[in-house]
Design an enzyme around this catalytic site. Structure first.
Site, PDB file in Angstrom:
ATOM      1  N   ARG A  82       0.834  -1.215   0.000  1.00 16.60           N
ATOM      2  CA  ARG A  82       0.000   0.000   0.000  1.00 16.60           C
ATOM      3  C   ARG A  82       0.867   1.264   0.000  1.00 16.60           C
ATOM      4  O   ARG A  82       0.558   2.247   0.693  1.00 16.60           O
ATOM      5  CB  ARG A  82      -0.911   0.033   1.236  1.00 16.60           C
ATOM      6  CG  ARG A  82      -1.966  -1.031   1.276  1.00 16.60           C
ATOM      7  CD  ARG A  82      -3.005  -0.805   0.184  1.00 16.60           C
ATOM      8  NE  ARG A  82      -4.165  -1.642   0.362  1.00 16.60           N
ATOM      9  CZ  ARG A  82      -4.267  -2.895  -0.091  1.00 16.60           C
ATOM     10  NH1 ARG A  82      -3.260  -3.449  -0.742  1.00 16.60           N
ATOM     11  NH2 ARG A  82      -5.364  -3.589   0.097  1.00 16.60           N
ATOM     12  N   SER A 114     -10.580  -0.419   2.637  1.00 15.94           N
ATOM     13  CA  SER A 114      -9.870  -0.513   3.918  1.00 15.94           C
ATOM     14  C   SER A 114      -9.505   0.887   4.380  1.00 15.94           C
ATOM     15  O   SER A 114      -8.825   1.609   3.650  1.00 15.94           O
ATOM     16  CB  SER A 114      -8.566  -1.290   3.760  1.00 15.94           C
ATOM     17  OG  SER A 114      -8.803  -2.552   3.230  1.00 15.94           O
ATOM     18  N   GLU A 118      -4.880   4.022   5.740  1.00 15.49           N
ATOM     19  CA  GLU A 118      -4.350   3.928   4.374  1.00 15.49           C
ATOM     20  C   GLU A 118      -5.014   4.998   3.505  1.00 15.49           C
ATOM     21  O   GLU A 118      -4.519   5.362   2.453  1.00 15.49           O
ATOM     22  CB  GLU A 118      -4.537   2.511   3.807  1.00 15.49           C
ATOM     23  CG  GLU A 118      -5.784   2.286   3.005  1.00 15.49           C
ATOM     24  CD  GLU A 118      -5.670   1.086   2.085  1.00 15.49           C
ATOM     25  OE1 GLU A 118      -4.562   0.769   1.651  1.00 15.49           O
ATOM     26  OE2 GLU A 118      -6.705   0.472   1.793  1.00 15.49           O
TER      27      GLU A 118
HETATM   28  N1  EPU Z   1     -10.742 -10.333  10.070  1.00 18.28           N
HETATM   29  C1  EPU Z   1     -11.450 -10.300  11.245  1.00 18.28           C
HETATM   30  N2  EPU Z   1     -12.424  -9.357  11.380  1.00 18.28           N
HETATM   31  C2  EPU Z   1     -12.715  -8.470  10.417  1.00 18.28           C
HETATM   32  C3  EPU Z   1     -11.972  -8.504   9.224  1.00 18.28           C
HETATM   33  C4  EPU Z   1     -10.981  -9.441   9.070  1.00 18.28           C
HETATM   34  O1  EPU Z   1     -11.229 -11.088  12.149  1.00 18.28           O
HETATM   35  O2  EPU Z   1     -13.611  -7.657  10.622  1.00 18.28           O
HETATM   36  C5  EPU Z   1      -9.744 -11.388   9.872  1.00 18.28           C
HETATM   37  C6  EPU Z   1     -10.242 -12.424   8.879  1.00 18.28           C
HETATM   38  O3  EPU Z   1     -10.980 -13.415   9.498  1.00 18.28           O
HETATM   39  C7  EPU Z   1      -8.975 -12.963   8.290  1.00 18.28           C
HETATM   40  C8  EPU Z   1      -8.039 -11.772   8.334  1.00 18.28           C
HETATM   41  O4  EPU Z   1      -8.584 -10.860   9.266  1.00 18.28           O
HETATM   42  O5  EPU Z   1      -8.450 -13.964   9.116  1.00 18.28           O
HETATM   43  C9  EPU Z   1      -7.857 -11.145   6.972  1.00 18.28           C
HETATM   44  O6  EPU Z   1      -9.087 -10.658   6.467  1.00 18.28           O
HETATM   45  P1  EPU Z   1      -9.308 -10.412   4.882  1.00 18.28           P
HETATM   46  O7  EPU Z   1      -9.014 -11.625   4.114  1.00 18.28           O
HETATM   47  O8  EPU Z   1     -10.654  -9.795   4.749  1.00 18.28           O
HETATM   48  O9  EPU Z   1      -8.183  -9.400   4.468  1.00 18.28           O
HETATM   49  P2  EPU Z   1      -7.616  -8.070   5.115  1.00 18.28           P
HETATM   50  O10 EPU Z   1      -6.197  -8.290   5.475  1.00 18.28           O
HETATM   51  O11 EPU Z   1      -8.525  -7.620   6.216  1.00 18.28           O
HETATM   52  C10 EPU Z   1      -6.698  -7.064   2.909  1.00 18.28           C
HETATM   53  C11 EPU Z   1      -6.801  -5.775   2.132  1.00 18.28           C
HETATM   54  C12 EPU Z   1      -8.120  -5.700   1.379  1.00 18.28           C
HETATM   55  C13 EPU Z   1      -8.209  -6.888   0.447  1.00 18.28           C
HETATM   56  C14 EPU Z   1      -8.088  -8.177   1.274  1.00 18.28           C
HETATM   57  C15 EPU Z   1      -8.030  -9.387   0.408  1.00 18.28           C
HETATM   58  C16 EPU Z   1      -5.478  -4.169   3.381  1.00 18.28           C
HETATM   59  C17 EPU Z   1      -5.462  -2.937   4.196  1.00 18.28           C
HETATM   60  N3  EPU Z   1      -6.670  -4.629   3.006  1.00 18.28           N
HETATM   61  O12 EPU Z   1      -7.710  -7.029   3.918  1.00 18.28           O
HETATM   62  O13 EPU Z   1      -8.090  -4.514   0.598  1.00 18.28           O
HETATM   63  O14 EPU Z   1      -9.428  -6.885  -0.274  1.00 18.28           O
HETATM   64  O15 EPU Z   1      -6.855  -8.153   2.036  1.00 18.28           O
HETATM   65  O16 EPU Z   1      -6.801  -9.454  -0.253  1.00 18.28           O
HETATM   66  O17 EPU Z   1      -4.412  -4.704   3.081  1.00 18.28           O
HETATM   67  C18 EPU Z   1      -8.781  -2.254   0.333  1.00 18.28           C
HETATM   68  O18 EPU Z   1      -7.592  -1.967   0.277  1.00 18.28           O
HETATM   69  O19 EPU Z   1      -9.677  -1.399   0.237  1.00 18.28           O
HETATM   70  C19 EPU Z   1      -9.159  -3.649   0.573  1.00 18.28           C
HETATM   71  C20 EPU Z   1     -10.428  -4.001   0.759  1.00 18.28           C
END
Ligand code: EPU
Length: 338
Positions: free
Chosen positions: A162, A237, A333
């Site tokens: 990012r 995000s 971000e």
């Molecule tokens: N999780 C929770 N609670 C929540 C959200 C997530 O416990 O409310 C846990 C999930 O269960 C999982 C982990 O966190 O174990 C990761 O969650 P997720 O796969 O949704 O991915 P993320 O790391 O929360 C990142 C990106 C997203 C992208 C997803 C998928 C960032 C800041 N965000 O989210 O990007 O879609 O991975 O690759 O890196 C964006 O930038 O706008 C965005 C949506």
């Protein structure tokens, strides 16, 4: 050139924040953009494109320049690869859909990301195991002082998680006008490793997925988890996932053995901010019209008429609580415009 006054920016930012632009102009061509940058009568300019990665907290006392540079073309190809040039004002997801219609691979995991092409390199958009940098060749950017176009290749962009040069040394110095991406015409490299994609494909009984299947899976996952900015204001995000050292990670996992994490290359660990925020009890919470999304705690939402300040205050409250509970700093971000 039609310069308007006191225009609401509500429809120009995906958070749907209702602030005003003192002056406002739409730009459809590069020469026009150069002319606007030269306008001495409007010394302060503020560039807006898809408005998908900003939180506006007050009226913009400047000439707001809305980039509507359009066009997608093939600039080079051989039997294996194609280089596609897209102008900054093209909608990102429309570009992804166009590439799939042509049978070009590389963008399928990045389906349905809000915003425009020109913003994609700034934060090196990424999702489901792929980042823009994986397909990025170069971009053209206009120097806001001289109006000259400069090229930035992949290395020059200094991409990180990012992050890019456009968030650091080059911040506010350039306007990205177009981007060139290298896509595959055959032997597509599929990224299905991300857990939820595998599950989605399995549920549909797809064993040998096409690039279209992967895009469909990503779209289904995103629709299920992330709010559509057309229905509820948000900027994806709001926070970056924090990256912590081995030492901090050891301390963290001892106390939180069930926390999810991603191991990175250099003895560093990324902790999902969504998990941290959820553990602090914010998921689905609402403070007036400012809230935390019910299905993904990383996303702050505007339930209707929240002000930018209300969203910002909520984000600070969340940061403080996460810091207090986990001793981990989470950073926005989203670009906060104060
Ligand atoms: N999780 C929770 N609670 C929540 C959200 C997530 O416990 O409310 C846990 C999930 O269960 C999982 C982990 O966190 O174990 C990761 O969650 P997720 O796969 O949704 O991915 P993320 O790391 O929360 C990142 C990106 C997203 C992208 C997803 C998928 C960032 C800041 N965000 O989210 O990007 O879609 O991975 O690759 O890196 C964006 O930038 O706008 C965005 C949506």
């Amino acid at each position: 050139m039609n310069i308007q006054e006191n225009i609401s920016l509500k429809n120009y930012n995906t958070f749907g924040i209702d602030v005003k632009a003192r002056f406002f102009v739409e730009i459809t061509g590069l020469v026009q953009l150069q002319k606007v940058l030269e306008l001495k009568a409007y010394p302060k300019k503020f560039i807006i494109s898809g408005g998908s990665n900003m939180l506006l907290t007050k009226d913009i006392d400047a000439l707001v320049v809305h980039l509507k540079l359009k066009g997608i073309s093939i600039v080079e190809e051989n039997e294996n690869f194609v280089e596609v040039k897209a102008m900054a004002g093209e909608n990102w997801h429309d570009l992804v859909m166009w590439s799939l219609e042509q049978g070009f691979g590389g963008l399928e995991n990045l389906s349905l990301i809000p915003g425009n092409v020109g913003t994609a390199p700034i934060q090196n958009i990424g999702a489901y195991g792929v980042e823009l940098k994986d397909v990025f060749v170069s971009c053209a950017a206009m120097d806001v002082k001289t109006g000259e176009l400069e090229g930035f290749d992949n290395e020059a962009c200094e991409f990180g998680y990012r992050d890019s040069i456009f968030k650091n040394e080059a911040k506010d110095k350039y306007i990205i006008t177009s981007v060139v991406l290298k896509l595959t015409k055959k032997d597509h490299v599929l990224h299905t490793g991300y857990g939820s994609i595998e599950n989605e494909l399995k549920e549909k009984g797809i064993v040998h997925p096409t690039i279209r299947d992967i895009s469909d899976a990503v779209i289904a996952i995103r629709r299920n988890k992330l709010p559509d900015p057309k229905e509820i204001g948000n900027s994806g995000s709001f926070f970056k996932n924090p990256v912590i050292s081995q030492k901090a990670f050891d301390r963290f996992t001892k106390k939180n053995p069930n926390a999810p994490f991603y191991e990175m290359d250099d003895n560093q660990f990324k902790i999902p901010a969504g998990w941290l925020v959820e553990q602090c009890g914010f998921k689905g919470k609402r403070f007036g019209d400012a809230g935390v999304h019910e299905k993904q705690a990383l996303v702050l939402v505007n339930h209707g008429s929240a002000t930018g300040k209300e969203i910002l205050d909520l984000s600070k409250k969340i940061q403080d609580e996460v810091q207090k509970t986990f001793k981990i700093k989470i950073q926005p971000e989203v670009n906060i415009i104060k």
